[in-house]
Design a protein around this motif. Structure first.
Motif, PDB file in Angstrom:
ATOM      1  N   LEU A 152       7.354   5.332   6.188  1.00 23.76           N
ATOM      2  CA  LEU A 152       8.029   4.039   6.376  1.00 23.76           C
ATOM      3  C   LEU A 152       7.111   3.033   7.071  1.00 23.76           C
ATOM      4  O   LEU A 152       7.017   1.878   6.659  1.00 23.76           O
ATOM      5  N   GLY A 153       6.432   3.463   8.116  1.00 27.41           N
ATOM      6  CA  GLY A 153       5.543   2.550   8.819  1.00 27.41           C
ATOM      7  C   GLY A 153       4.347   2.143   7.988  1.00 27.41           C
ATOM      8  O   GLY A 153       3.912   0.980   8.031  1.00 27.41           O
ATOM      9  N   GLY A 154       3.787   3.091   7.212  1.00 29.68           N
ATOM     10  CA  GLY A 154       2.655   2.751   6.359  1.00 29.68           C
ATOM     11  C   GLY A 154       3.025   1.758   5.279  1.00 29.68           C
ATOM     12  O   GLY A 154       2.279   0.810   5.010  1.00 29.68           O
ATOM     13  N   LEU A 155       4.173   1.934   4.642  1.00 29.02           N
ATOM     14  CA  LEU A 155       4.614   0.987   3.604  1.00 29.02           C
ATOM     15  C   LEU A 155       4.906  -0.380   4.204  1.00 29.02           C
ATOM     16  O   LEU A 155       4.593  -1.417   3.597  1.00 29.02           O
ATOM     17  N   ALA A 156       5.508  -0.393   5.391  1.00 23.55           N
ATOM     18  CA  ALA A 156       5.789  -1.676   6.040  1.00 23.55           C
ATOM     19  C   ALA A 156       4.506  -2.410   6.401  1.00 23.55           C
ATOM     20  O   ALA A 156       4.395  -3.627   6.221  1.00 23.55           O
ATOM     21  N   GLY A 157       3.522  -1.693   6.928  1.00 25.17           N
ATOM     22  CA  GLY A 157       2.270  -2.340   7.282  1.00 25.17           C
ATOM     23  C   GLY A 157       1.463  -2.785   6.076  1.00 25.17           C
ATOM     24  O   GLY A 157       0.729  -3.769   6.146  1.00 25.17           O
ATOM     25  N   TYR A 158       1.601  -2.082   4.959  1.00 25.80           N
ATOM     26  CA  TYR A 158       0.817  -2.428   3.765  1.00 25.80           C
ATOM     27  C   TYR A 158       1.423  -3.608   3.012  1.00 25.80           C
ATOM     28  O   TYR A 158       0.713  -4.545   2.649  1.00 25.80           O
ATOM     29  N   PHE A 159       2.721  -3.561   2.770  1.00 27.79           N
ATOM     30  CA  PHE A 159       3.349  -4.612   1.973  1.00 27.79           C
ATOM     31  C   PHE A 159       3.773  -5.815   2.813  1.00 27.79           C
ATOM     32  O   PHE A 159       3.751  -6.945   2.329  1.00 27.79           O
ATOM     33  N   ARG A 212       5.848   2.859  14.278  1.00 26.57           N
ATOM     34  CA  ARG A 212       5.127   1.743  14.906  1.00 26.57           C
ATOM     35  C   ARG A 212       3.623   2.000  14.926  1.00 26.57           C
ATOM     36  O   ARG A 212       2.820   1.103  14.642  1.00 26.57           O
ATOM     37  N   ILE A 213       3.254   3.223  15.279  1.00 24.64           N
ATOM     38  CA  ILE A 213       1.841   3.566  15.302  1.00 24.64           C
ATOM     39  C   ILE A 213       1.239   3.509  13.903  1.00 24.64           C
ATOM     40  O   ILE A 213       0.135   2.973  13.692  1.00 24.64           O
ATOM     41  N   ALA A 214       1.947   4.066  12.918  1.00 19.80           N
ATOM     42  CA  ALA A 214       1.448   4.064  11.540  1.00 19.80           C
ATOM     43  C   ALA A 214       1.337   2.651  10.999  1.00 19.80           C
ATOM     44  O   ALA A 214       0.363   2.315  10.309  1.00 19.80           O
ATOM     45  N   ARG A 215       2.301   1.817  11.291  1.00 20.60           N
ATOM     46  CA  ARG A 215       2.255   0.429  10.817  1.00 20.60           C
ATOM     47  C   ARG A 215       1.039  -0.309  11.370  1.00 20.60           C
ATOM     48  O   ARG A 215       0.302  -0.982  10.641  1.00 20.60           O
ATOM     49  N   SER A 217      -1.768   0.963  12.469  1.00 21.18           N
ATOM     50  CA  SER A 217      -2.999   1.510  11.918  1.00 21.18           C
ATOM     51  C   SER A 217      -3.250   1.023  10.494  1.00 21.18           C
ATOM     52  O   SER A 217      -4.388   0.720  10.118  1.00 21.18           O
ATOM     53  N   VAL A 218      -2.199   0.955   9.687  1.00 16.91           N
ATOM     54  CA  VAL A 218      -2.360   0.491   8.308  1.00 16.91           C
ATOM     55  C   VAL A 218      -2.707  -0.989   8.277  1.00 16.91           C
ATOM     56  O   VAL A 218      -3.553  -1.419   7.478  1.00 16.91           O
ATOM     57  N   VAL A 219      -2.080  -1.791   9.124  1.00 18.18           N
ATOM     58  CA  VAL A 219      -2.403  -3.222   9.179  1.00 18.18           C
ATOM     59  C   VAL A 219      -3.868  -3.431   9.527  1.00 18.18           C
ATOM     60  O   VAL A 219      -4.554  -4.295   8.965  1.00 18.18           O
ATOM     61  N   THR A 220      -4.384  -2.621  10.448  1.00 14.21           N
ATOM     62  CA  THR A 220      -5.797  -2.731  10.810  1.00 14.21           C
ATOM     63  C   THR A 220      -6.711  -2.232   9.697  1.00 14.21           C
ATOM     64  O   THR A 220      -7.731  -2.855   9.386  1.00 14.21           O
ATOM     65  N   ALA A 221      -6.338  -1.107   9.065  1.00 12.35           N
ATOM     66  CA  ALA A 221      -7.206  -0.513   8.045  1.00 12.35           C
ATOM     67  C   ALA A 221      -7.288  -1.360   6.780  1.00 12.35           C
ATOM     68  O   ALA A 221      -8.341  -1.425   6.146  1.00 12.35           O
ATOM     69  N   LYS A 222      -6.185  -2.007   6.399  1.00 12.15           N
ATOM     70  CA  LYS A 222      -6.208  -2.744   5.133  1.00 12.15           C
ATOM     71  C   LYS A 222      -7.031  -4.023   5.207  1.00 12.15           C
ATOM     72  O   LYS A 222      -7.297  -4.636   4.186  1.00 12.15           O
ATOM     73  N   GLN A 223      -7.443  -4.432   6.397  1.00 12.74           N
ATOM     74  CA  GLN A 223      -8.283  -5.614   6.543  1.00 12.74           C
ATOM     75  C   GLN A 223      -9.770  -5.303   6.492  1.00 12.74           C
ATOM     76  O   GLN A 223     -10.585  -6.221   6.525  1.00 12.74           O
TER      77      GLN A 223
END
Length: 334
Positions: A152-159, A212-215, A217-223
């Motif tokens: 859930l956090g990864g999808l939220a941070g990516y999309f 929250r942690i996964a979100r 991390s994904v927001v940082t990684a996708k940049q």
């Protein structure tokens, strides 16, 4: 007479192949490597060894963990706990449910090193068998919360967008529920008293923290540049998430989940202590601590051993999480 074409001008004009032609020839040159005149190796010769080959994050972290005495000690304790949880008869041959009221509250004696509890049950056997429920709850609850929170956090941070806003508000609702009060309400409705309702409750209230942690991390990684390059080359969402973003965003999730595992074991013991978690005939450290708490003055040995086993288990998982955090966090490297 017409002037001869300028080679530099011809290299950048469409008629001469343009920049793509120049880049293609340059790439072929780099792939072929330097020729014999440039000091390269002859065809068929063995390639020279790279002097300083860099290690990956995971190999570097494992290199540090193997030399960390805190990690080694905690890992040995955890391996021992998992072994006795799977096969308690390795070190305890008795039956934890076989009791003799004539021996109630008796102290240690040959063959019974921890004495007997209020019902005349062997404290040593119940302490060994109590590891099964605690370790099962801790591992299953951590795996469920980490999986649900990471997805859930990864999808939220990516999309991002409305999905991110919806998940954030939903996580805030679960963050506002007190754990003990939520356990009293949730587990009172489920009269089973077995391991799985407790696991389900912990997953229900544990996933927001990991999401929250996964979100983040994904927001940082996708940049990062490698993700932008993969997207420019036509990589789809699934490939970007699984091949490029997830491997570089999972380290903080592993650290938080490892530390949370010890917390979940303590939470299970707390819920069992107040009477809404595991219930007899399930053998649990929380149940034994609850039964022995009223006799702490007359028979302290009944409380000492299950409480000590619980403390050692929680401490081992928290120490393991701290060691993993130190190994995976580049800012903490010396």
């Amino acid at each position: 007479m017409p002037e001869p074409p300028d080679p530099a001008h011809e290299a950048i004009t469409p008629a001469g192949g343009g920049a793509m032609s120049l880049a293609s020839s340059e790439a072929e040159t780099l792939e072929a490597g330097p020729g014999p005149r440039a000091g390269g190796r002859e065809p068929g010769a063995e390639p020279a060894a790279l002097p300083g080959r860099a290690r990956s994050l995971w190999s570097d972290a494992w290199h540090d963990l193997r030399r960390n005495p805190v990690f080694v000690l905690s890992a040995l304790v955890i391996v021992f706990l998992v072994l006795i949880a799977l096969w308690p008869r390795l070190i305890a041959s008795g039956n934890p449910l076989r009791c003799d009221l004539a021996r109630a509250q008796d102290g240690p004696r040959p063959g019974h090193p921890f004495g007997f509890d209020t019902q005349g049950c062997d404290v040593y056997t119940r302490t060994v068998y109590g590891a099964r429920a605690s370790v099962t709850v801790g591992i299953c609850a951590t795996a469920g919360a980490a999986l649900l929170g990471s997805v859930l956090g990864g999808l939220a941070g990516y999309f991002g967008g409305w999905w991110d806003a919806l998940l954030s508000r939903l996580a805030d609702i679960f963050f506002g529920i007190p754990i003990i009060l939520g356990g009293l309400v949730f587990l009172s409705v489920v009269p089973s008293g077995s391991v799985w309702p407790v696991v389900g409750f912990i997953v229900l209230l544990g996933w927001p923290q990991i999401s929250r942690i996964a979100r983040g991390s994904v927001v940082t990684a996708k940049q990062h540049d490698y993700v932008q390059a993969a997207r420019a080359l036509g990589a789809g969402h699934t490939r970007l998430l699984l091949r490029h973003i997830a491997p570089n965003a999972v380290a903080p999730v592993i650290v938080v989940a490892t530390i949370a595992l010890g917390t979940y074991i303590a939470l299970e013991a707390t819920l069992s202590f107040i009477g809404v978690g595991l219930k007899p005939p399930t053998v649990s450290w929380g149940i034994d601590i609850s039964n022995a708490s009223v006799l702490i003055r007359n028979a302290p040995h009944i409380l000492l051993w299950p409480a000590g086993a619980l403390s050692v288990t929680v401490l081992a998982f928290i120490m393991l999480g701290d060691a993993v955090r130190d190994a995976l966090d580049p800012r903490l490297r010396r």
